[in-house]
Design a protein around this motif. Structure first.
Motif, short mmCIF file in Angstrom:
data_model
loop_
_atom_site.label_atom_id
_atom_site.label_comp_id
_atom_site.label_asym_id
_atom_site.label_seq_id
_atom_site.Cartn_x
_atom_site.Cartn_y
_atom_site.Cartn_z
N ASN A 1 34.10 39.06 47.51
CA ASN A 1 34.54 37.50 47.14
C ASN A 1 35.42 37.28 46.89
O ASN A 1 35.11 36.00 46.01
CB ASN A 1 33.47 37.86 46.04
N THR A 2 37.17 37.56 47.35
CA THR A 2 37.62 36.21 46.90
C THR A 2 38.41 35.62 48.30
O THR A 2 38.54 36.54 49.20
CB THR A 2 38.96 37.00 46.28
N SER B 1 33.49 39.20 41.79
CA SER B 1 34.77 40.04 42.56
C SER B 1 35.59 40.11 41.73
O SER B 1 35.13 40.63 40.87
CB SER B 1 35.46 38.14 43.18
N ARG B 2 36.29 41.27 42.70
CA ARG B 2 37.20 42.31 41.89
C ARG B 2 38.25 41.93 42.79
O ARG B 2 38.51 41.59 44.33
CB ARG B 2 36.49 42.67 42.27
N ALA C 1 38.34 32.28 34.44
CA ALA C 1 39.16 33.89 33.31
C ALA C 1 38.54 34.97 33.93
O ALA C 1 36.97 34.89 34.90
CB ALA C 1 37.39 33.69 32.12
N VAL C 2 39.44 35.93 34.03
CA VAL C 2 39.38 37.02 34.93
C VAL C 2 39.77 38.06 33.31
O VAL C 2 40.38 38.26 32.94
CB VAL C 2 40.43 37.19 36.05
N LEU D 1 41.18 43.10 38.60
CA LEU D 1 41.07 42.01 38.03
C LEU D 1 39.70 42.09 38.43
O LEU D 1 39.01 41.71 40.14
CB LEU D 1 41.86 40.80 38.71
N LYS D 2 38.36 40.92 37.86
CA LYS D 2 37.35 41.28 37.86
C LYS D 2 36.78 39.78 37.31
O LYS D 2 37.52 39.33 36.57
CB LYS D 2 36.28 42.36 36.41
N CYS D 3 36.07 38.94 38.44
CA CYS D 3 35.82 38.27 37.66
C CYS D 3 34.07 37.48 38.07
O CYS D 3 33.87 38.12 38.74
CB CYS D 3 36.17 36.83 38.43
#
Length: 301
Positions: free
Chosen positions: A90-91, A116-117, A135-136, A164-166
């Protein structure tokens, strides 16, 4: 009757003329800066919401300020091309500087959406992320998490397991390069923010300088944050062996690259090859701030 009509027209024209000239009699056009209340906007908002300048060219088909030369490039927001980032979920990413341009590092924007990741970089590749919007959450293999907000960053050493996760949305500037190993030297995982970094001395210069990474030998690149007040400029007309990747975070000005002079503003990206003449002057009514990649601590051979 004709005389009266002429007088009325004369007074009307005079009013319009005075409005255009202003109180001091100088011609002036409305400024983008005058029309925008930046104090109510989040930090670095123009990086993700850029305004093309001049504004009357925004809808002109085929128009772009982007330029690519043998030893430099100006990559402006209207020419960014986003596509799904490999190994990220999802990025969307826009690669702005890659080895195809002549660099030995990669610089790209990552727009993370809901749930997203991130993926991992290739083996032996180090990574630095800098948050410009949203922010993540950064989590390492030990389960330790850090929340990164706008103006914060993280350095991830080569082969460092992380994610990294959002949960909402975020925009990251990402720098990656293949690490140049040195015997008995190891880099460390770093999490920080620009405002926590000390101002460093800049002999002969007036700009403010912060470095996001230690200046010690293990690190083969650094990220500088440089601030210029309106009217300030680089004293040194630089020509050196280092490469640069630059993102203008705030403000506007003029950048000299080689024999060309480019008007630049927040959201613009610049690549500078080794030994290209370079110089910057801040213009406008607000501070200029840019994020600058620079390779360091390694013999150019």
């Amino acid at each position: 009757v004709c005389v009266c009509a002429c007088v009325r027209i004369s007074f009307a024209f005079s009013g319009v003329f005075n409005q255009v000239l202003g109180d001091e009699g100088f011609c002036s056009a409305p400024s983008i800066l005058d029309q925008t209340d930046s104090s109510s906007k989040p930090l670095y908002w123009k990086v993700t919401s850029p305004t093309l300048s001049p504004s009357h060219l925004q809808d002109l088909p085929g128009f772009t300020r982007s330029v690519y030369r043998r030893d430099h490039a100006l990559i402006t927001p209207e020419s960014h091309v986003f596509s799904p980032l490999p190994d990220w979920t999802n990025t969307l990413g826009a690669y702005l500087i890659t080895p195809a341009i002549g660099s030995h590092f990669v610089m790209y924007l990552a727009k993370m959406q809901e749930n997203s990741r991130s993926g991992l970089p290739p083996n032996d590749v180090e990574r630095l992320i800098f948050v410009t919007q949203g922010a993540v959450t950064l989590t390492n293999s030990s389960g330790i998490s850090n929340k990164l907000v706008v103006d914060s960053y993280a350095y991830l050493p080569p082969n460092f397991d992380h994610s990294l996760k959002c949960d909402g949305s975020a925009t990251l500037v990402v720098f990656e390069r293949r690490y140049a190993f040195l015997d008995n030297h190891i880099t460390e995982h770093i999490v920080g923010s620009t405002d926590k970094q000390p101002l460093l001395e800049t002999p002969g210069e007036v700009f403010e300088l912060r470095k996001l990474l230690p200046a010690s030998m293990p690190y083969d690149f650094n990220i500088h944050v440089m601030d210029f007040q309106p009217g300030e400029f680089l004293n040194v007309k630089e020509v050196h062996y280092n490469q640069h990747g630059l993102l203008l975070l705030e403000g506007q000005g003029i950048y000299r690259l080689g024999d060309s002079w480019y008007p630049v503003q927040a959201g613009d990206v610049i690549w500078m090859a080794p030994f290209v003449p370079q110089w910057y002057a801040a213009l406008g009514k607000t501070r200029s701030r840019y994020l600058l990649y620079k390779d360091v601590n390694r013999n150019p051979l």
